[in-house]
Design a protein around this motif. Structure first.
Motif, short mmCIF file in Angstrom:
data_model
loop_
_atom_site.label_atom_id
_atom_site.label_comp_id
_atom_site.label_asym_id
_atom_site.label_seq_id
_atom_site.Cartn_x
_atom_site.Cartn_y
_atom_site.Cartn_z
N LEU A 1 1.64 80.09 14.11
CA LEU A 1 2.22 79.29 15.21
C LEU A 1 3.74 79.44 15.38
N PRO A 2 4.25 80.65 15.62
CA PRO A 2 5.72 80.84 15.70
C PRO A 2 6.45 79.94 16.69
N PRO A 3 5.99 79.82 17.95
CA PRO A 3 6.78 78.96 18.85
C PRO A 3 6.72 77.49 18.46
N TYR A 4 5.61 77.08 17.85
CA TYR A 4 5.48 75.69 17.40
C TYR A 4 6.52 75.38 16.33
N HIS A 5 6.66 76.28 15.35
CA HIS A 5 7.68 76.08 14.31
C HIS A 5 9.07 75.97 14.92
N ALA A 6 9.35 76.87 15.86
CA ALA A 6 10.68 76.86 16.51
C ALA A 6 10.90 75.52 17.19
N SER A 7 9.87 75.04 17.86
CA SER A 7 10.01 73.79 18.63
C SER A 7 10.21 72.59 17.70
N LYS A 8 9.48 72.55 16.61
CA LYS A 8 9.55 71.37 15.73
C LYS A 8 10.84 71.38 14.90
N GLY A 9 11.36 72.58 14.59
CA GLY A 9 12.67 72.66 13.95
C GLY A 9 13.74 72.13 14.88
N ALA A 10 13.61 72.47 16.16
CA ALA A 10 14.57 71.99 17.16
C ALA A 10 14.53 70.47 17.26
N VAL A 11 13.35 69.92 17.31
CA VAL A 11 13.22 68.45 17.45
C VAL A 11 13.86 67.73 16.27
N ARG A 12 13.73 68.31 15.08
CA ARG A 12 14.33 67.70 13.88
C ARG A 12 15.84 67.53 14.07
N LEU A 13 16.51 68.58 14.54
CA LEU A 13 17.98 68.49 14.66
C LEU A 13 18.45 67.81 15.94
N MET A 14 17.63 67.88 17.00
CA MET A 14 17.96 67.10 18.21
C MET A 14 18.02 65.62 17.83
N SER A 15 17.11 65.22 16.96
CA SER A 15 17.05 63.81 16.54
C SER A 15 18.33 63.40 15.82
N LYS A 16 18.82 64.29 14.95
CA LYS A 16 20.03 63.95 14.20
C LYS A 16 21.26 63.88 15.11
N THR A 17 21.38 64.85 16.02
CA THR A 17 22.52 64.84 16.95
C THR A 17 22.52 63.57 17.78
N ASP A 18 21.35 63.22 18.34
CA ASP A 18 21.29 62.01 19.17
C ASP A 18 21.54 60.76 18.32
N ALA A 19 21.08 60.79 17.07
CA ALA A 19 21.34 59.64 16.17
C ALA A 19 22.85 59.42 16.05
N LEU A 20 23.59 60.51 15.89
CA LEU A 20 25.05 60.41 15.72
C LEU A 20 25.74 60.02 17.03
N LEU A 21 25.25 60.60 18.13
CA LEU A 21 25.88 60.32 19.43
C LEU A 21 25.78 58.86 19.83
N TYR A 22 24.63 58.23 19.52
CA TYR A 22 24.37 56.90 20.07
C TYR A 22 24.37 55.79 19.02
N ALA A 23 24.75 56.12 17.78
CA ALA A 23 24.67 55.12 16.70
C ALA A 23 25.46 53.86 17.02
N ARG A 24 26.66 54.02 17.56
CA ARG A 24 27.52 52.86 17.83
C ARG A 24 27.01 52.00 18.98
N GLU A 25 26.04 52.56 19.71
CA GLU A 25 25.47 51.78 20.82
C GLU A 25 24.15 51.11 20.43
N GLY A 26 23.86 51.19 19.13
CA GLY A 26 22.65 50.50 18.66
C GLY A 26 21.37 51.25 18.94
N ILE A 27 21.52 52.52 19.32
CA ILE A 27 20.31 53.32 19.57
C ILE A 27 20.04 54.18 18.35
N ARG A 28 18.92 53.93 17.68
CA ARG A 28 18.55 54.71 16.50
C ARG A 28 17.61 55.84 16.90
N VAL A 29 17.79 56.99 16.27
CA VAL A 29 16.92 58.14 16.58
C VAL A 29 16.46 58.78 15.27
#
Ligand code: NAD
Length: 255
Positions: free
Chosen positions: A152-180
């Protein structure tokens, strides 16, 4: 109850992990916006919730269609007054062939749904979460977003992306009370995995036994195992949890 007064929107809520999540969130007191590309499946989950005394409504939604995503998130917020929790669950396994045998179109389809879909839904949700003075976004990654496997090569690529998108958004919105946060299921017996089993050469039973053996706990998981983790991340029990990875995998990645 833990989610009393909260409104949750779930993508791909018509089957498998998404369905179990909708039922669990409703059971914990939330109003649930059930969305799925399959309108009938979304409707039937919605009916199941209301039959049990919960509050829900359903919308047809293809997460790869940015315009419809915006419209449905706005409609759900109108219907229930706010959005507090987003579960980015919709996803497909995509083609299971070696990388050099995958067409560009097949690759793009997985990225469109599994990665771009999370982006469109997050983008549509943020203004509503800000209006609610915070909230929780739960993104479905996978053990395949943490470790490799020769399939499942594209699946792995997609799920790796989702892992780090989550961390970036967590950092971007932490002060606004939005947890990711991201959730990383091991193999869960759902229509997605049954589909993989049916297209395998060894047959469904042997495929399932093979999957069972990959998990130190001795068997694959159930959709409810993942729904329980998602409900925790959605709730204020997880008020100090953001940018984290909740691994629910029967020990798959412990080795
Ligand atoms: P599933 O195929 O059983 O259910 C997915 C649901 O999403 C279906 O109702 C389907 O109609 C819907 N859907 C498909 N494409 C869509 C789109 N473009 N827009 C909106 N809805 C769409 O899948 P599942 O096993 O319950 O998986 C749910 C999520 O969990 C996925 O993101 C998957 O990658 C992830 N996951 C699953 C497993 C597993 O073993 N089942 C393991 C790790 C991660």
């Amino acid at each position: 109850k833990r989610l009393d007064g909260k409104t949750c929107i779930v993508t791909g809520g018509g089957n498998g992990i998404g369905k179990a999540t909708c039922l669990r969130l409703a059971d914990e007191g939330a109003r649930v916006a059930v969305t799925d590309i399959d309108e009938g499946d979304a409707k039937s989950v919605c009916k199941e919730i209301t039959a049990q005394g919960g509050t829900a409504d359903s919308w047809p939604l293809d997460v790869a269609d940015a315009d419809t995503v915006r419209q449905v998130f706005d409609a759900a917020a109108d219907r229930f007054g706010q959005i507090d929790v987003v579960v980015n669950n919709a996803g497909i396994s995509g083609v299971n062939r070696p990388t050099h045998e995958i067409s560009e179109e097949e690759w793009r389809k997985v990225i469109d749904i599994n990665v771009n879909g999370v982006f469109y839904c997050t983008k549509a949700a943020i203004p509503h979460l800000k209006k609610a003075n915070g909230g929780s976004i739960v993104n479905l990654s996978s053990i395949y977003g943490l470790v490799g496997a020769p399939d499942l090569p594209p699946y792995h690529a997609s799920k790796g992306a989702v892992r780090l998108m989550s961390k970036t958004d967590a950092l971007l919105y932490a002060r606004e009370g939005i947890r990711v946060n991201s959730v990383h299921p091991g193999f869960i017996w759902t229509p997605l995995v049954e589909g993989l089993a049916k297209s395998s050469e060894e047959g469904v039973e042997a495929f399932r036994k093979g999957l069972d053996d990959l998990h130190p706990i001795g068997h694959v998981g159930e959709p409810e195992d993942i729904a329980a983790g998602i409900a925790y991340l959605a709730s204020d029990d997880a008020k100090f949890v953001t940018g984290s990875e909740l691994v629910i995998d029967g020990g798959y990645t412990a080795r």
